[in-house]
Write an enzyme that holds these catalytic residues in place. Sequence first.
Site, PDB file in Angstrom:
ATOM      1  N   SER A   1       0.479  -1.475   0.012  1.00 46.14           N
ATOM      2  CA  SER A   1       0.362  -0.039  -0.243  1.00 46.14           C
ATOM      3  C   SER A   1       1.165   1.203  -0.490  1.00 46.14           C
ATOM      4  O   SER A   1       0.346   2.351   0.009  1.00 46.14           O
ATOM      5  CB  SER A   1      -0.842  -0.113   0.987  1.00 46.14           C
ATOM      6  OG  SER A   1       0.129  -0.549   1.953  1.00 46.14           O
TER       7      SER A   1
ATOM      8  N   LYS B   1      -4.862   4.971   8.937  1.00 46.16           N
ATOM      9  CA  LYS B   1      -4.269   5.339   8.012  1.00 46.16           C
ATOM     10  C   LYS B   1      -4.793   7.673   7.955  1.00 46.16           C
ATOM     11  O   LYS B   1      -4.164   8.126   8.169  1.00 46.16           O
ATOM     12  CB  LYS B   1      -4.127   4.996   6.692  1.00 46.16           C
ATOM     13  CG  LYS B   1      -4.094   3.635   6.534  1.00 46.16           C
ATOM     14  CD  LYS B   1      -3.505   2.679   5.089  1.00 46.16           C
ATOM     15  CE  LYS B   1      -2.807   1.900   5.081  1.00 46.16           C
ATOM     16  NZ  LYS B   1      -2.614   1.495   3.874  1.00 46.16           N
TER      17      LYS B   1
END
Length: 402
Positions: A295, A340
């Site tokens: 990611s 996140k």
Amino acid sequence: MRPSHDDSRTAAQGGPVSPAPGEFPVPAPQPDGSYSVYPYQGLGPGRPAPAKRTVRSRAMIVSGALAVVLGAAAVLLPAQYVVESPGPTFNTLGSAGDSEIIEIEGRRSYPTKGELDLTTVYVSGGPSTNISIFQAVGGWANNDDVVYPTEFLYAPGTTSDEVDEENAAAMTSSQESAVAAALTQLDIPFTQELTVAAVVEGSPAEGVLQAGDTVTAVGDTLIDGIDSLRAVLNDGGGSAAEITVRRDGNEVTESVTPRQSDSGVYQLGIELATSFEFPFEVSIGAGMEQVGGPSAGMMFALGIVDRLTPEPLTGGRHFAGTGTIDAAGNVGPIGGIRQKLIGASDAGAEYFLAPADNCGEVVGHIPDGLEVVKVSTLDEAVQAVEKLAAGGSAADLPQCTP
């Protein structure tokens, strides 16, 4: 991980209650020959202990012991859940430990300023670590965390070693793709090769192509990546394709008739691995050995673009983001984006670059003070950073909307 706490309690146990002097009523015999149960022990000299009280006391002791055992098991045995929490951020323009996260050798690089943070998720539980039931409950109670059943994220029987190996391989692949995407963005030429990793059983390529073959051409078209292979197969409309491969040091040409998939594209039925040869060396991820997965690809690519561009890309602003990347610069979705977003906000980021395919999870979960821009490609991400660095408004850029 959060420390567990013990909610068990211990009860003070008193001794038997002594009756007052003279209060020793004769127990009344029951039809079954036993005596009535009294609220105290000891019925005086020569008085037999009530049989029903003895049976009931033993049952209570057994059930109490069983409750203690079950309670201890609930506390001590690992819970079959995984807790995702906001993890640390890493500035791809900076360093981790004593090493720069992105190092370039063999080509001139330029000073940078500002921050391009990659974001992470801290995972508790699963094959790698065990958590207690209290940690799982704590995750449910914490709005910053998300709790999943273990089988939702990991296949049954998955080991911690397998998870670590998969995450490390995904990180390495994302770093290579990030370099390729950054060089593509900057029009810096490089070469890539497609190698057959496996042949799908029952596919057109079965018995014709082999694992380890490197695809070099289809007909007269040289193959320099997955996009050129897909294009030439689709242009052929399903007709037989002459596939030239490098096998054991020799060039071999095989005829394969592609099969049309449900999505309308033509496929050979092979799994491909991509390898790259770049004109200079780019090392990524020093000091981040505990971070795995794909990611961070987009943020790595942005960091490389900034390092290879004379003027600082960020204008000194604080950006964060996430997203996978392929060699062509396409940005893909990731997991844990809610955590996140929180991690980026906690680190002081002003702007967050989110994959367009994650927008459904972004809406309604943006921390106060953080502005989110959706991106689908590296080029869109670069343009967004440049516009915001120049004083533009995030409201004028693509947004995640309900």
